[in-house]
Design a protein around this motif. Structure first.
Motif, PDB file in Angstrom:
ATOM      1  N   GLY A  26     -12.987  12.933   9.309  1.00 33.56           N
ATOM      2  CA  GLY A  26     -12.967  11.103  10.171  1.00 33.56           C
ATOM      3  C   GLY A  26     -14.550   9.713  10.384  1.00 33.56           C
ATOM      4  N   GLN A  27     -15.884  10.910  10.994  1.00 35.08           N
ATOM      5  CA  GLN A  27     -16.767  10.259  11.157  1.00 35.08           C
ATOM      6  C   GLN A  27     -17.043   8.922  10.002  1.00 35.08           C
ATOM      7  N   ARG A  28     -16.840   9.974   8.100  1.00 36.17           N
ATOM      8  CA  ARG A  28     -17.446   9.413   6.949  1.00 36.17           C
ATOM      9  C   ARG A  28     -16.497   8.386   6.961  1.00 36.17           C
ATOM     10  N   THR A  29     -15.150   8.975   7.515  1.00 39.52           N
ATOM     11  CA  THR A  29     -14.043   7.345   7.266  1.00 39.52           C
ATOM     12  C   THR A  29     -13.799   6.130   8.292  1.00 39.52           C
ATOM     13  N   SER A  30     -14.624   7.000   9.532  1.00 36.75           N
ATOM     14  CA  SER A  30     -14.673   5.661  10.517  1.00 36.75           C
ATOM     15  C   SER A  30     -16.229   4.519  10.063  1.00 36.75           C
ATOM     16  N   ALA A  31     -16.834   5.079   9.055  1.00 34.32           N
ATOM     17  CA  ALA A  31     -17.681   4.431   8.975  1.00 34.32           C
ATOM     18  C   ALA A  31     -17.520   3.456   7.962  1.00 34.32           C
ATOM     19  N   LEU A  32     -17.310   4.181   7.189  1.00 41.70           N
ATOM     20  CA  LEU A  32     -16.694   3.342   5.468  1.00 41.70           C
ATOM     21  C   LEU A  32     -15.697   2.676   6.268  1.00 41.70           C
ATOM     22  N   HIS A  33     -14.870   2.573   7.187  1.00 38.77           N
ATOM     23  CA  HIS A  33     -13.970   1.585   7.001  1.00 38.77           C
ATOM     24  C   HIS A  33     -14.409   0.441   8.109  1.00 38.77           C
ATOM     25  N   ARG A  34     -15.276   0.653   9.025  1.00 34.84           N
ATOM     26  CA  ARG A  34     -16.147  -0.465   9.632  1.00 34.84           C
ATOM     27  C   ARG A  34     -16.776  -1.398   8.369  1.00 34.84           C
ATOM     28  N   ALA A  35     -17.402  -0.981   7.804  1.00 34.82           N
ATOM     29  CA  ALA A  35     -18.200  -1.546   6.703  1.00 34.82           C
ATOM     30  C   ALA A  35     -17.381  -2.090   5.776  1.00 34.82           C
ATOM     31  N   LYS A  36     -15.955  -1.806   5.238  1.00 38.93           N
ATOM     32  CA  LYS A  36     -15.374  -1.994   4.299  1.00 38.93           C
ATOM     33  C   LYS A  36     -15.532  -3.648   4.774  1.00 38.93           C
ATOM     34  N   ILE A  37     -15.311  -4.615   3.545  1.00 41.88           N
ATOM     35  CA  ILE A  37     -15.199  -6.305   3.569  1.00 41.88           C
ATOM     36  C   ILE A  37     -14.693  -6.513   2.340  1.00 41.88           C
ATOM     37  N   THR A  38     -14.320  -5.895   1.244  1.00 38.76           N
ATOM     38  CA  THR A  38     -12.993  -6.314   0.480  1.00 38.76           C
ATOM     39  C   THR A  38     -12.782  -5.209   0.188  1.00 38.76           C
ATOM     40  N   GLY A  39     -10.896  -5.328  -0.729  1.00 35.34           N
ATOM     41  CA  GLY A  39     -10.725  -4.283  -1.260  1.00 35.34           C
ATOM     42  C   GLY A  39      -9.178  -3.760  -0.428  1.00 35.34           C
ATOM     43  N   ALA A  40      -7.915  -3.943  -0.747  1.00 36.82           N
ATOM     44  CA  ALA A  40      -6.528  -3.614  -0.353  1.00 36.82           C
ATOM     45  C   ALA A  40      -6.948  -2.286   0.319  1.00 36.82           C
ATOM     46  N   ASP A  41      -5.713  -2.281   1.089  1.00 32.92           N
ATOM     47  CA  ASP A  41      -6.010  -0.899   2.665  1.00 32.92           C
ATOM     48  C   ASP A  41      -5.595   0.424   0.763  1.00 32.92           C
ATOM     49  N   ALA A  42      -5.845   1.223   1.331  1.00 25.94           N
ATOM     50  CA  ALA A  42      -5.314   2.304   0.250  1.00 25.94           C
ATOM     51  C   ALA A  42      -3.939   3.028   0.191  1.00 25.94           C
ATOM     52  N   ALA A  43      -3.775   2.968   1.433  1.00 24.05           N
ATOM     53  CA  ALA A  43      -2.720   3.995   1.966  1.00 24.05           C
ATOM     54  C   ALA A  43      -1.743   2.862   1.948  1.00 24.05           C
ATOM     55  N   ALA A  44      -1.495   1.679   1.690  1.00 19.72           N
ATOM     56  CA  ALA A  44      -0.574   0.442   1.729  1.00 19.72           C
ATOM     57  C   ALA A  44      -0.423   0.286   0.164  1.00 19.72           C
ATOM     58  N   THR A  45      -1.167  -0.020  -0.300  1.00 19.03           N
ATOM     59  CA  THR A  45      -1.339   0.382  -2.143  1.00 19.03           C
ATOM     60  C   THR A  45      -0.317   1.515  -2.251  1.00 19.03           C
ATOM     61  N   ILE A  46      -0.799   3.051  -1.942  1.00 17.67           N
ATOM     62  CA  ILE A  46       0.104   4.049  -2.753  1.00 17.67           C
ATOM     63  C   ILE A  46       1.702   3.719  -2.575  1.00 17.67           C
ATOM     64  N   ALA A  47       1.908   3.625  -1.331  1.00 16.66           N
ATOM     65  CA  ALA A  47       3.244   2.879  -0.489  1.00 16.66           C
ATOM     66  C   ALA A  47       4.122   2.406  -1.195  1.00 16.66           C
ATOM     67  N   ALA A  48       3.274   1.240  -1.466  1.00 15.16           N
ATOM     68  CA  ALA A  48       3.916   0.431  -2.402  1.00 15.16           C
ATOM     69  C   ALA A  48       4.656   0.565  -3.969  1.00 15.16           C
ATOM     70  N   LEU A  49       3.122   1.860  -4.578  1.00 17.32           N
ATOM     71  CA  LEU A  49       3.499   1.978  -5.916  1.00 17.32           C
ATOM     72  C   LEU A  49       4.468   3.168  -5.965  1.00 17.32           C
ATOM     73  N   ALA A  50       4.595   3.601  -5.239  1.00 18.30           N
ATOM     74  CA  ALA A  50       5.586   4.479  -4.654  1.00 18.30           C
ATOM     75  C   ALA A  50       6.826   4.374  -4.423  1.00 18.30           C
ATOM     76  N   ALA A  51       6.980   3.573  -3.707  1.00 18.42           N
ATOM     77  CA  ALA A  51       8.572   2.485  -3.386  1.00 18.42           C
ATOM     78  C   ALA A  51       8.552   1.634  -4.883  1.00 18.42           C
ATOM     79  N   ALA A  52       7.906   1.276  -6.046  1.00 18.48           N
ATOM     80  CA  ALA A  52       8.328   0.959  -6.718  1.00 18.48           C
ATOM     81  C   ALA A  52       8.707   2.220  -7.848  1.00 18.48           C
ATOM     82  N   ALA A  53       7.932   2.877  -7.789  1.00 20.36           N
ATOM     83  CA  ALA A  53       8.116   4.112  -8.570  1.00 20.36           C
ATOM     84  C   ALA A  53       9.717   4.643  -8.623  1.00 20.36           C
TER      85      ALA A  53
END
Length: 276
Positions: A26-53
């Motif tokens: 939880g702490q690791r994810t929080s620190a990374l999310h607050r630091a992120k400045i570029t890159g698509a949301d991973a969960a949304a990307t996975i869901a989109a790939l799943a929907a296409a498949a």
């Protein structure tokens, strides 16, 4: 603090310090999310790939689900599907259960190691293995086990990171003198990363349908922010007091280095595959 050469594949650490509770991730994810400045949301990307498949699956499994961020996204996308969350950490599965309840969605929680899924999981149309296969010393075996649980025509979507992820942070920790070996120690993602993931899929008997690589950039605002992340990394060999206290680590870093933003990067790779 002494750590194994490959801490992400050490069974004792995986069952203990890394995932016995949800606090570290939880702490690791929080620190990374607050630091992120570029890159698509991973969960949304996975869901989109799943929907296409597979747009209308009957059964979806999130394997190595962690705190359930991807599980929640899949449950939203597939309201009619049976959702199974699989992880070997009961503490993390409890977080997943609570998160899904806030969305008024019941799912099946399975406590299992992804090397041993036969008998506990079957007839899966879409299997997701996001940011977990680098915990296996033989990821091709874990993939083969997941493949054995797929229904005919089923797909797997896996996500991993590059072996050189966050090397700038390694350089900061080494430059501080607290862990000069940080820059030479093997990557946390050594077992399954952007460079060898396709070979692992081929060894497990999968046919790759799609690969997507995305660059993610993170800007830690200062050394205190960096310390919040660094104390969650099993890669660093820090004194116990510093490893347990981000404020104490930040104080030492500030005494030795300029207190300025630190930018780090990671390539995230998504693979969509099926059995022939």
């Amino acid at each position: 603090m002494s750590t194994p050469t490959a801490p992400f594949t050490d069974p004792a650490l995986i069952r203990g310090t890394l995932y016995a509770t949800a606090d570290r991730i939880g702490q690791r994810t929080s620190a990374l999310h607050r630091a992120k400045i570029t890159g698509a949301d991973a969960a949304a990307t996975i869901a989109a790939l799943a929907a296409a498949a597979h747009p209308t699956p009957t059964r979806v499994a999130d394997i190595g689900c962690g705190r359930g961020t991807t599980t929640v996204e899949l449950a939203r996308q597939y309201p009619a599907a049976a959702i199974v969350a699989v992880d070997q950490s009961p503490a993390l599965l409890a977080v997943v259960r609570d998160r899904l309840r806030t969305h008024a969605r019941e799912i099946n929680l399975v406590t299992a190691d992804f090397h041993h899924l036969r008998g506990v999981l079957a007839d899966v149309d879409v299997a997701v293995a996001a940011f977990c296969l680098y915990h296996s010393r033989r990821p091709e075996q874990a993939l083969a086990e997941i493949g054995a649980c797929l229904a005919p025509g089923g797909h797997i979507i896996a996500a991993t990171k590059s072996a050189d992820s966050y090397t700038t942070i390694d350089q900061v920790i080494a430059a501080s003198g607290l862990d000069r070996g940080a820059i030479s120690r093997p990557s946390l993602y050594e077992a399954f990363h952007t460079g060898n993931a396709e070979a692992a899929f081929a060894a497990a008997g999968f046919v790759l349908h799609r690969r997507l690589d995305q660059q993610h950039t993170f800007r830690f605002t200062d050394l205190a922010h960096l310390a919040e992340y660094a104390v969650t990394s099993p890669k660093y060999r820090l004194a116990p007091k510093l490893a347990a206290d981000p404020a104490a680590l930040a104080a030492v870093l500030r005494a030795r280095l300029p207190d300025e933003p630190v930018t780090a990067a990671s390539t995230v790779t998504y693979l969509v595959a099926a059995r022939p």
